[in-house]
Design a protein around this motif. Structure first.
Motif, PDB file in Angstrom:
ATOM      1  N   THR A   1       0.308  -0.979   0.605  1.00 18.57           N
ATOM      2  CA  THR A   1      -0.117   0.079   0.318  1.00 18.57           C
ATOM      3  C   THR A   1       0.953   1.529   0.220  1.00 18.57           C
ATOM      4  OG1 THR A   1      -1.759  -1.262   1.463  1.00 18.57           O
ATOM      5  CG2 THR A   1      -1.844   1.552   1.269  1.00 18.57           C
ATOM      6  N   PRO A   2       0.380   1.943  -1.519  1.00 15.50           N
ATOM      7  CA  PRO A   2       1.347   2.996  -1.384  1.00 15.50           C
ATOM      8  C   PRO A   2       1.079   4.312   0.122  1.00 15.50           C
ATOM      9  CG  PRO A   2       0.192   3.434  -2.464  1.00 15.50           C
ATOM     10  CD  PRO A   2      -0.391   1.902  -2.170  1.00 15.50           C
ATOM     11  N   ASP A   3       1.754   4.634   0.215  1.00 19.77           N
ATOM     12  CA  ASP A   3       0.886   6.854   1.319  1.00 19.77           C
ATOM     13  C   ASP A   3      -0.121   7.609   0.680  1.00 19.77           C
ATOM     14  OD1 ASP A   3       1.500   8.342   2.730  1.00 19.77           O
ATOM     15  OD2 ASP A   3       2.430   9.890   1.820  1.00 19.77           O
ATOM     16  N   LEU A   4      -0.859   7.609   0.654  1.00 21.44           N
ATOM     17  CA  LEU A   4      -2.216   7.419   0.303  1.00 21.44           C
ATOM     18  C   LEU A   4      -2.545   9.177   0.832  1.00 21.44           C
ATOM     19  CD1 LEU A   4      -4.664   4.927  -0.102  1.00 21.44           C
ATOM     20  CD2 LEU A   4      -2.793   5.659  -1.929  1.00 21.44           C
ATOM     21  N   SER A   5      -1.573   9.474   1.637  1.00 21.24           N
ATOM     22  CA  SER A   5      -1.955  11.336   2.468  1.00 21.24           C
ATOM     23  C   SER A   5      -2.827  12.302   1.604  1.00 21.24           C
ATOM     24  CB  SER A   5      -0.881  11.185   2.937  1.00 21.24           C
ATOM     25  OG  SER A   5       0.785  11.618   2.241  1.00 21.24           O
TER      26      SER A   5
ATOM     27  N   ASP B   1     -11.822   9.287  -1.203  1.00 20.84           N
ATOM     28  CA  ASP B   1     -11.691   8.423  -2.155  1.00 20.84           C
ATOM     29  C   ASP B   1     -10.143   7.582  -1.824  1.00 20.84           C
ATOM     30  OD1 ASP B   1     -12.704  10.341  -4.290  1.00 20.84           O
ATOM     31  OD2 ASP B   1     -11.361  11.920  -4.297  1.00 20.84           O
ATOM     32  N   ARG B   2      -9.590   7.744  -0.253  1.00 21.96           N
ATOM     33  CA  ARG B   2      -8.858   6.804  -1.156  1.00 21.96           C
ATOM     34  C   ARG B   2      -9.359   5.108   0.107  1.00 21.96           C
ATOM     35  NH1 ARG B   2      -6.572   9.694   4.836  1.00 21.96           N
ATOM     36  NH2 ARG B   2      -4.764  11.314   3.782  1.00 21.96           N
TER      37      ARG B   2
ATOM     38  N   ALA C   1      -8.796   0.215  -5.945  1.00 19.20           N
ATOM     39  CA  ALA C   1      -7.998  -0.424  -6.921  1.00 19.20           C
ATOM     40  C   ALA C   1      -7.035  -0.887  -7.400  1.00 19.20           C
ATOM     41  CB  ALA C   1      -8.448   1.384  -7.607  1.00 19.20           C
ATOM     42  N   LEU C   2      -6.027  -0.615  -6.347  1.00 15.99           N
ATOM     43  CA  LEU C   2      -4.476  -0.771  -6.006  1.00 15.99           C
ATOM     44  C   LEU C   2      -4.796  -2.812  -5.908  1.00 15.99           C
ATOM     45  CD1 LEU C   2      -3.027   2.057  -4.147  1.00 15.99           C
ATOM     46  CD2 LEU C   2      -2.710   1.180  -6.666  1.00 15.99           C
TER      47      LEU C   2
ATOM     48  N   VAL D   1      -9.015   5.644 -10.852  1.00 23.63           N
ATOM     49  CA  VAL D   1      -8.555   7.388 -11.766  1.00 23.63           C
ATOM     50  C   VAL D   1      -7.358   7.433 -11.568  1.00 23.63           C
ATOM     51  CG1 VAL D   1      -8.661   9.311 -13.236  1.00 23.63           C
ATOM     52  CG2 VAL D   1     -10.621   8.348 -13.244  1.00 23.63           C
ATOM     53  N   LEU D   2      -7.204   7.347 -10.080  1.00 26.59           N
ATOM     54  CA  LEU D   2      -7.007   8.289  -9.428  1.00 26.59           C
ATOM     55  C   LEU D   2      -5.179   7.253  -8.498  1.00 26.59           C
ATOM     56  CD1 LEU D   2      -8.662  10.120  -6.417  1.00 26.59           C
ATOM     57  CD2 LEU D   2      -7.748  10.720  -8.648  1.00 26.59           C
TER      58      LEU D   2
END
Length: 403
Positions: free
Chosen positions: A318-322, A328-329, A335-336, A374-375
């Protein structure tokens, strides 16, 4: 019968009425829409023939200009025939009209029969009014049994049509759970009651005049030029612009279904590329049907990928979603996870011992996932670039950015 409305009010209403009829004829092609459009066209002819300027122009080319009134009444009757046909389709949808009387209304030859009967009745107005026209009088001035027969023949299709509309509206009002819709149906029923009053008082007035009884009622009714006709039918035309606006919005890609197709397309492209066997080659033309088809195919693909999806749809990396908005998180995270499943499916990597459960998919919101899709490529790319800088290597995203 000549309209007494000022031209400044009359002509804008006629333009609205005829414009709506034309646009509906161009863009709405269902049988119900066609009958409603035909109704507007006949009403438009009525409105035009009631205009004094048009009457003056026609009178120059007619041996007997008084027939304009009978022609106007005949067009009004034909409009009622179109209403009868529309009510028949409304009351008996094709999917449940397989047998019996209801099925007859869905046969191609039924509505022409209705028009033929009403047209014959309309043509009967000319011989019934002939004695009055020969005497240079109006029907009301001339009287006689022909006046009663004329008004009965003239009013009958309208009474039948409006009664059918009122019954259907009352039934719809009983079934609706929306208070606003119920109020709208109630107002429509009131409008039907006014129209029925207008038609029935014609016959009552004719009976009074035939018996030689002239009073305030007969004077008012005989001199009435149906001032409410054009405003009423113009209002109906404006109400019937609803389906037209929806169709035009669909043509321009502004309707809800077209927007949904655009939202689903990036995700659908990636998923259909990963599992092309679930995609049907023939694509629907309508946006609502296409959106439904894409949704089904996306779900089918996710079910195929379930063994590769991590539990609770939380990606193993899991990447940084800050920098992603909090709302949207969840979509980006899911999605990831799906993108990791696509990569594992493509490379033939054996599924993990633990994977997403059917419950995980049941709790997945497709619209939320589409927004996150999309994000997600941007997020994954950012994370990859950071790893490339710090570690000298990285994993590229599975799809190109969209949006």
């Amino acid at each position: 019968m000549t309209s007494t409305l000022p031209a400044a009010i009359e002509w804008p209403m006629m333009i609205i009425l005829l414009t709506v009829a034309l646009l509906r004829a161009l863009f709405l092609h269902s049988r119900l829409d066609q009958r409603l459009t035909t109704m507007l066209v006949f009403w438009g002819f009525c409105a035009l023939l009631r205009d004094p300027h048009i009457q003056d122009q026609l009178a120059q080319h007619l041996v007997d200009p008084s027939v304009i009134r009978q022609t106007t009444h005949m067009f009004a009757m034909l409009a009622s025939a179109a209403i009868i046909g529309a009510c028949a389709l409304w009351a008996a949808p094709a999917e449940r009209s397989t047998t019996g009387l209801a099925a007859a209304w869905h046969r191609p030859e039924t509505q022409p029969i209705v028009y033929t009967v009403v047209l014959t009745m309309g043509l009967a107005l000319f011989p019934l009014s002939a004695p009055a026209r020969a005497a240079g009088q109006t029907l009301e001035q001339h009287g006689g049994w022909q006046l009663i027969a004329y008004m009965v023949v003239y009013a009958a299709p309208t009474i039948v049509a409006i009664s059918a509309v009122a019954v259907l509206l009352i039934e719809a009002a009983r079934q609706t759970k929306s208070a606003l819709a119920a109020v709208g149906f109630a107002l429509a029923v009131v409008a039907c009651a006014i129209s029925l009053l207008d038609s029935t008082t014609r016959i009552i007035n004719a009976c009074f005049l035939y018996g030689g009884h002239r009073n305030a009622f007969t004077i008012w009714r005989s001199e009435s030029n149906d001032v409410l006709f054009l405003p009423e039918v113009t209002l109906i035309a404006l109400v019937l612009t609803g389906p037209l606006v929806n169709r035009l919005a669909e043509r321009m890609g502004l309707d809800k279904s077209s927007r949904q197709v655009r939202r689903l397309t990036p995700m659908w492209n990636d998923l259909s590329g990963a599992v092309p066997t679930v995609i049907l080659q023939q694509r629907p033309d309508r946006a609502d049907e296409l959106a439904q088809r894409m949704s089904i195919e996306i779900w089918d693909t996710l079910i195929r990928l379930r063994d590769y999806l991590p539990p609770r749809l939380i990606p193993r990396r899991t990447p940084d979603l800050s920098h992603i908005r909090e709302r949207d998180r969840v979509g980006v995270t899911a999605a990831l996870a799906v993108q990791e499943a696509i990569e594992g499916y493509r490379t033939g990597t054996p599924p993990e011992s633990s994977s997403a459960t059917p419950s995980d998919l049941n709790h997945l919101d497709l619209e939320e996932l589409a927004r996150g899709w999309v994000l997600a490529p941007h997020t994954l790319r950012t994370e990859t670039e950071e790893q490339t800088t710090t570690e000298g290597h990285g994993r590229p995203g599975l799809s190109t950015p969209h949006g």
